[in-house]
Design a protein around this motif. Structure first.
Motif, PDB file in Angstrom:
ATOM      1  N   THR A   1       6.488  31.230 -20.441  1.00  4.47           N
ATOM      2  CA  THR A   1       7.392  30.469 -19.566  1.00  4.47           C
ATOM      3  C   THR A   1       6.674  29.407 -18.745  1.00  4.47           C
ATOM      4  O   THR A   1       5.447  29.447 -18.563  1.00  4.47           O
ATOM      5  CB  THR A   1       8.111  31.418 -18.593  1.00  4.47           C
ATOM      6  OG1 THR A   1       7.141  32.045 -17.735  1.00  4.47           O
ATOM      7  CG2 THR A   1       8.917  32.478 -19.337  1.00  4.47           C
TER       8      THR A   1
ATOM      9  N   ARG B   1      11.906  29.439 -20.251  1.00  8.02           N
ATOM     10  CA  ARG B   1      11.323  30.040 -21.446  1.00  8.02           C
ATOM     11  C   ARG B   1      11.094  28.976 -22.526  1.00  8.02           C
ATOM     12  O   ARG B   1      11.984  28.205 -22.853  1.00  8.02           O
ATOM     13  CB  ARG B   1      12.246  31.143 -21.961  1.00  8.02           C
ATOM     14  CG  ARG B   1      11.649  31.941 -23.123  1.00  8.02           C
ATOM     15  CD  ARG B   1      12.457  33.222 -23.347  1.00  8.02           C
ATOM     16  NE  ARG B   1      13.876  32.950 -23.500  1.00  8.02           N
ATOM     17  CZ  ARG B   1      14.450  32.645 -24.669  1.00  8.02           C
ATOM     18  NH1 ARG B   1      13.723  32.578 -25.759  1.00  8.02           N
ATOM     19  NH2 ARG B   1      15.750  32.443 -24.720  1.00  8.02           N
TER      20      ARG B   1
ATOM     21  N   THR C   1      12.882  24.420 -24.894  1.00  7.96           N
ATOM     22  CA  THR C   1      13.052  25.512 -23.922  1.00  7.96           C
ATOM     23  C   THR C   1      14.513  25.935 -23.868  1.00  7.96           C
ATOM     24  O   THR C   1      15.392  25.256 -24.409  1.00  7.96           O
ATOM     25  CB  THR C   1      12.613  25.057 -22.510  1.00  7.96           C
ATOM     26  OG1 THR C   1      13.616  24.190 -21.965  1.00  7.96           O
ATOM     27  CG2 THR C   1      11.270  24.339 -22.534  1.00  7.96           C
TER      28      THR C   1
END
Length: 236
Positions: free
Chosen positions: A213, A189, A147
């Motif tokens: 997300t 994200r 992420t």
């Protein structure tokens, strides 16, 4: 009168000859029977003697055969034992050949498997055996989400893992469950999915096929869970 005497005499001679012939015939028959009896007795004795000899021979042969069988039995037993050992060894070799599935032998893919109305999202990761041999796979794969905030490791669901022989060309999968971002914010994200097959150290990185997300958490624990290999399905 003389003629009658001669006739009687001739008849007497003939009768005597006939009686003698009968007696001789009976004697011959008796002799024949007597001779036949000893012959039969002799044959019986010979047979009996031969039987004893054969029996003795057979017994001796039987003893030899028995000894041979016993010896052969031992030898056969040795062979059998050796054969069993060989069979067991072969079995062991066969089992040894069905080694664990290696990362390089597996084609690893991921797809979104979320169903409308589910409270959480689901991504299914699939292992396809392309190694040209059967292999054993069991347990949990390592799963990390890459992420923009760093790496996030998925937590195991705790379900019982089972061992599976994955035939060459066949596939098996497992689920990755994650929460939807319903916070209204941008969230975290997801940029990639890193998968390490069970009992392996080599990983592969895949594109993430799920929602873009994750919700921001307070850091109290992972919000992503992973089920054992073979447990693909909603909720792990």
């Amino acid at each position: 009168m003389r003629v009658h005497k001669l006739t009687f005499a001739a008849l007497a001679v003939a009768a005597g000859l006939s009686l003698t012939a009968c007696q001789n015939g009976d004697a011959g028959a008796g002799q024949s029977d007597a001779s036949s009896t000893p012959t039969a007795s002799s044959g019986s004795n010979a047979s009996s003697s031969g039987g004893s000899s054969d029996a003795g021979s057979s017994e001796q042969g039987g003893a030899k055969a028995s000894t041979g069988t016993s010896s052969g039995g031992s030898s056969s037993g040795g062979s059998s034992s050796g054969g069993t050992g060989t069979a067991a060894g072969t079995g062991s070799d066969a089992n040894a050949k069905v080694g664990k599935c290696r990362t390089d032998e597996l084609e690893i893919t991921a797809k979104d498997n979320t169903i409308d109305g589910d409270p959480d999202g689901t991504v299914v990761v699939e292992f396809t055996n392309g190694g040209g041999r059967d292999c054993t796979i069991s347990g949990y794969a390592g799963v990390d989400l890459k992420t923009n905030a760093g790496s996030l490791s998925a937590k195991r669901t705790g379900q019982q893992a089972t061992s599976t022989i994955l035939k060459n060309g066949k596939s098996i999968d497992f689920p990755v469950n994650y929460p939807f971002n319903k916070s209204g914010g941008s969230g975290v994200r997801i940029t990639g999915l890193v998968v390490t097959p069970p009992n392996e150290t080599k990983s592969v990185t895949l594109n993430w096929p799920g929602a873009a997300t994750l919700p921001v958490t307070d850091g109290s624990g992972s919000s992503v869970t992973v089920g054992p290999v073979g447990s693909a399905g909603q909720g792990g």
